[in-house]
Design a protein around this motif. Structure first.
Motif, mmCIF file in Angstrom:
data_model
loop_
_atom_site.group_PDB
_atom_site.id
_atom_site.type_symbol
_atom_site.label_atom_id
_atom_site.label_comp_id
_atom_site.label_asym_id
_atom_site.label_seq_id
_atom_site.Cartn_x
_atom_site.Cartn_y
_atom_site.Cartn_z
ATOM 1 N N GLN A 203 -38.212 13.072 51.838
ATOM 2 C CA GLN A 203 -38.804 12.637 53.333
ATOM 3 C C GLN A 203 -39.861 13.712 53.705
ATOM 4 O OE1 GLN A 203 -35.954 11.322 56.347
ATOM 5 N NE2 GLN A 203 -34.663 10.120 55.099
ATOM 6 N N LEU A 204 -39.397 14.846 53.450
ATOM 7 C CA LEU A 204 -40.563 15.874 53.916
ATOM 8 C C LEU A 204 -41.924 15.914 52.977
ATOM 9 C CD1 LEU A 204 -38.025 18.929 54.274
ATOM 10 C CD2 LEU A 204 -39.708 18.129 56.106
ATOM 11 N N GLU A 205 -41.620 15.829 51.581
ATOM 12 C CA GLU A 205 -42.588 15.677 50.734
ATOM 13 C C GLU A 205 -43.618 14.400 51.176
ATOM 14 O OE1 GLU A 205 -42.948 15.986 46.149
ATOM 15 O OE2 GLU A 205 -42.111 14.285 46.738
ATOM 16 N N ALA A 206 -42.954 13.326 51.632
ATOM 17 C CA ALA A 206 -43.940 12.133 52.000
ATOM 18 C C ALA A 206 -44.722 12.256 53.035
ATOM 19 C CB ALA A 206 -42.735 10.985 52.294
ATOM 20 N N ASN A 207 -44.098 13.258 54.019
ATOM 21 C CA ASN A 207 -44.927 13.863 55.199
ATOM 22 C C ASN A 207 -45.931 15.009 55.013
ATOM 23 O OD1 ASN A 207 -43.821 12.101 56.915
ATOM 24 N ND2 ASN A 207 -41.965 13.269 57.231
ATOM 25 N N GLY A 208 -46.048 15.289 53.810
ATOM 26 C CA GLY A 208 -46.862 16.444 53.358
ATOM 27 C C GLY A 208 -46.366 17.766 53.404
ATOM 28 N N GLU A 209 -45.117 17.730 53.693
ATOM 29 C CA GLU A 209 -44.227 19.270 53.728
ATOM 30 C C GLU A 209 -43.822 19.493 52.578
ATOM 31 O OE1 GLU A 209 -42.841 19.998 57.800
ATOM 32 O OE2 GLU A 209 -42.687 17.969 57.818
ATOM 33 N N GLN A 210 -43.330 21.048 52.447
ATOM 34 C CA GLN A 210 -43.002 21.458 51.212
ATOM 35 C C GLN A 210 -41.441 21.960 51.298
ATOM 36 O OE1 GLN A 210 -44.900 25.225 50.049
ATOM 37 N NE2 GLN A 210 -43.886 25.162 48.242
ATOM 38 N N VAL A 211 -40.864 21.707 50.303
ATOM 39 C CA VAL A 211 -39.394 22.380 50.354
ATOM 40 C C VAL A 211 -39.646 23.196 48.975
ATOM 41 C CG1 VAL A 211 -36.857 21.988 49.562
ATOM 42 C CG2 VAL A 211 -38.237 20.047 50.882
ATOM 43 N N ALA A 212 -39.477 24.533 49.318
ATOM 44 C CA ALA A 212 -39.540 25.701 48.330
ATOM 45 C C ALA A 212 -38.363 25.862 47.332
ATOM 46 C CB ALA A 212 -39.743 27.225 48.785
ATOM 47 N N VAL A 213 -37.138 25.525 47.791
ATOM 48 C CA VAL A 213 -35.804 25.562 46.898
ATOM 49 C C VAL A 213 -34.910 24.260 47.181
ATOM 50 C CG1 VAL A 213 -33.871 26.688 46.284
ATOM 51 C CG2 VAL A 213 -36.022 27.958 46.506
#
Length: 360
Positions: A203-213
């Motif tokens: 969901q974060l990726e779909a909003n253009g945000e990043q998960v580092a780990v």
């Protein structure tokens, strides 16, 4: 046409022979033959394909083909009818809960270790819905960062939990943002929590945000199952109660309840301080979580996943996360299960190194 006692005994014996690859006599005990809890799901599924309405509790209670046949067709055998269970049925327990529309939602974010600096790490609950036991484990890998847990809605109150991983993830993400409004984020998900962490990352990726780990521990990829997807909440709840009776060797969950609940705390299936009156409610919450897991349809995620699997599962095709992720870094560790993995120094070092490279 109704099945008679002989038919039932034969069906059960044949299914056990196929699944356990052994010869089965009518008086053979399922568990002594090598049967185990999750295999009961396959037994029930196969029995229903053959027209036999078998429940998981029938196998836990009666254990042999002859005894099961007597119980399901007492007119054809000598067994006494089974005593009614003292456990409340699922409907009664579920109706004691409140719709989220009728109660103030409880917080699902809990502090595990609030002291420290740097980007916090978020840990997600496993199948039983609890996460507070992780407070004793996070120091081994958090590297001086704050750590928070996400536990399932309804554990400490009577709010009915969501029956959707997507809905759970959206709620947890909203609470995560109260601590960390923007990414990159650091996620650790053991067992069922790995799938929840995956969906939040997606969901974060779909909003253009990043998960580092995004680290998942002893988690099968979404879309794989060890249970029967056709089971509803009632069947999952009944299966859970039967498996608890077998594991903790109590014929009735009200018998020696203190020892039962102490045993569940010891293996982190319950956190400390659970009211004994909530024992059956907690199993209904478990059923809701499993239902959500079984019906989760994943979408691809473009980031990296750090996968820590049991060595015994490493070569299983269904354990491969690669089809769902942009890239995977997989570690196989010999261990006895999820809790043992979380306590393993090798696993702690893997996660600590991943976290150390991001968001200090």
């Amino acid at each position: 046409m109704a099945l008679d006692r002989t038919d039932i005994e034969q069906i059960i014996s044949e299914i056990w022979e196929d699944l356990l690859d052994v010869d089965v006599d009518p008086e053979d005990d399922f568990f002594e033959l090598g049967g185990y809890s999750l295999l009961i799901v396959n037994v029930v599924t196969e029995a229903r394909k053959r027209g036999l309405e078998l429940a998981a509790g029938d196998i836990y209670t009666h254990k042999t083909p002859a005894a099961i046949a007597d119980a399901l067709n007492p007119a054809g055998g000598s067994a006494e009818p089974a005593a009614a269970s003292a456990d409340p049925d699922f409907s009664t327990v579920w109706e004691s809960g409140l719709s989220p529309m009728r109660t103030e939602p409880s917080a699902t974010l809990v502090p595990l270790a609030t002291e420290g600096t740097g980007t916090p790490v978020f840990c997600f609950h496993w199948g039983t819905g609890n996460v507070r036991f992780m407070a004793d484990l996070v120091d081994s890998f958090r590297g001086g960062r704050p750590a928070y847990g996400l536990e399932m809605a309804g554990l400490w109150g009577r709010e009915r939990p969501a029956l959707s991983i997507v809905e759970m993830a959206a709620r947890y993400l909203k609470e995560i943002r109260t601590v960390q409004p923007e990414g990159p984020y650091l996620f650790v998900g053991p067992c069922a929590g790995g799938r929840i962490a995956y969906e939040i990352a997606r969901q974060l990726e779909a909003n253009g945000e990043q998960v580092a780990v995004l680290a998942v521990i002893n988690t099968m990829p979404p879309g794989t199952t060890e249970l029967d997807a056709a089971w509803g909440l009632r069947e999952l709840y009944d299966f859970r109660l039967s498996s608890l009776r077998e594991r903790f060797e109590v014929p009735d969950l009200h018998t020696d309840q203190e020892r039962l609940m102490r045993g569940m705390v010891d293996i982190a299936w319950l956190d400390e301080g659970v009211d004994p009156a909530d024992l059956h409610w907690r199993q209904a919450v478990w059923a809701a979580g499993v239902f959500a897991q079984e019906h989760y349809e994943p979408r691809p995620y473009g980031g990296e996943i750090t996968v820590i699997q049991l060595a015994e599962d490493a070569d299983r095709p269904e354990a491969d996360w690669a089809p769902l992720a942009g890239s995977t870094e997989t570690h196989a560790v010999a261990s006895a299960g999820t809790l043992a993995l979380l306590r393993d120094a090798v696993v702690a070092e893997i996660i600590a190194k991943k976290l150390a490279g991001h968001g200090a």
